[in-house]
Design a protein around this motif. Structure first.
Motif, mmCIF file in Angstrom:
data_model
loop_
_atom_site.group_PDB
_atom_site.id
_atom_site.type_symbol
_atom_site.label_atom_id
_atom_site.label_comp_id
_atom_site.label_asym_id
_atom_site.label_seq_id
_atom_site.Cartn_x
_atom_site.Cartn_y
_atom_site.Cartn_z
ATOM 1 N N UNK A 48 0.830 -1.210 0.000
ATOM 2 C CA UNK A 48 0.000 0.000 0.000
ATOM 3 C C UNK A 48 0.863 1.258 0.000
ATOM 4 N N UNK A 49 0.305 2.311 -0.528
ATOM 5 C CA UNK A 49 0.973 3.610 -0.495
ATOM 6 C C UNK A 49 0.876 4.138 0.932
ATOM 7 N N UNK A 85 -2.569 4.057 2.990
ATOM 8 C CA UNK A 85 -3.751 4.831 2.574
ATOM 9 C C UNK A 85 -5.067 4.103 2.812
ATOM 10 N N UNK A 86 -5.166 2.797 2.530
ATOM 11 C CA UNK A 86 -6.459 2.151 2.773
ATOM 12 C C UNK A 86 -6.913 2.256 4.234
ATOM 13 N N UNK A 87 -5.977 2.212 5.176
ATOM 14 C CA UNK A 87 -6.348 2.355 6.587
ATOM 15 C C UNK A 87 -6.628 3.812 6.909
ATOM 16 N N UNK A 88 -5.792 4.736 6.403
ATOM 17 C CA UNK A 88 -6.015 6.157 6.668
ATOM 18 C C UNK A 88 -7.369 6.614 6.130
ATOM 19 N N UNK A 89 -7.798 6.034 5.016
ATOM 20 C CA UNK A 89 -9.087 6.418 4.439
ATOM 21 C C UNK A 89 -10.261 6.008 5.323
ATOM 22 N N UNK A 90 -10.042 5.049 6.230
ATOM 23 C CA UNK A 90 -11.127 4.610 7.118
ATOM 24 C C UNK A 90 -11.177 5.407 8.403
ATOM 25 N N UNK A 91 -10.173 6.253 8.635
ATOM 26 C CA UNK A 91 -10.149 7.007 9.891
ATOM 27 C C UNK A 91 -11.229 8.074 9.861
ATOM 28 N N UNK A 92 -12.243 7.850 10.638
ATOM 29 C CA UNK A 92 -13.325 8.812 10.768
ATOM 30 C C UNK A 92 -13.542 9.093 12.236
ATOM 31 N N UNK A 120 -4.195 -0.623 14.252
ATOM 32 C CA UNK A 120 -2.947 -1.319 13.952
ATOM 33 C C UNK A 120 -2.461 -0.926 12.560
ATOM 34 N N UNK A 121 -1.170 -0.724 12.430
ATOM 35 C CA UNK A 121 -0.587 -0.333 11.150
ATOM 36 C C UNK A 121 -0.461 1.164 10.975
ATOM 37 N N UNK A 122 -0.998 1.939 11.928
ATOM 38 C CA UNK A 122 -0.947 3.397 11.868
ATOM 39 C C UNK A 122 -0.054 3.878 13.011
#
Length: 170
Positions: A48-49, A85-92, A120-122
């Motif tokens: 992932x980016x 990015x896929x995890x950051x995009x879920x941060x709400x 996890x991962x962030x």
């Protein structure tokens, strides 16, 4: 003349979230043919980016003792986080939180460190502010208000004739 490389048939990796391993046929020019094996094993590494993002989080109060109340000097905290990015995009709202642990704190003004909790991962790159001023006060207790009680009694007087009996306040 032989080209410096040989292509394979295309492979779709648009929905891949992990490494892809496949055996692909060679895409040779019409004037060439392969002797022996007509395919190659291909391994495509998918990563992932990684990026950074600022997220606002509301402090979550934990461990406030019984009979105490508090005032906090801020409403939100800015977290700069880094991750895929896929995890950051879920941060709400509510996914990244900041905990204020008030355990073992009594009445008074305290500077309390913030403890971020992220998926996890962030990773947390920075946290602004890093501490928060909190005022802890004892809850006002109200004195019980006295209540008055009215007791009614009845006295029976034997009489053959007379007015009906009625209770009298005492």
């Amino acid at each position: 003349v032989l080209p410096g490389f040989v292509e394979t048939v295309p492979i779709d990796i648009s929905n891949a979230s992990d490494d892809v391993v496949a055996q692909l046929a060679l895409n040779l020019p019409e004037t060439l043919s392969a002797v022996g094996q007509q395919s190659v094993d291909v391994r495509i590494q998918v990563e992932p980016i990684v990026n950074s993002r600022t997220v606002q989080a509301r402090p979550v109060i934990r461990g406030l003792g019984q009979g105490l109340t508090r005032t906090v000097s801020i409403d939100t905290v800015d977290l700069v986080v880094r991750g895929p990015l896929p995890i950051l995009d879920t941060l709400g709202a509510g996914v990244a939180v900041v905990i204020l642990d008030l355990s073992e704190l009594g009445p008074g003004v305290h500077s309390v460190p913030l403890r971020p909790v992220v998926p996890e991962g962030v990773a947390v790159v920075s946290l602004l502010p890093q501490t928060v001023d909190i005022t802890i006060l004892e809850l006002a207790t109200s004195e019980p208000t006295p209540t008055s009680t009215l007791i009614l009694t009845t006295t029976v007087i034997p009489s053959a004739t007379g007015p009906p009996l009625t209770p009298s306040p005492r």
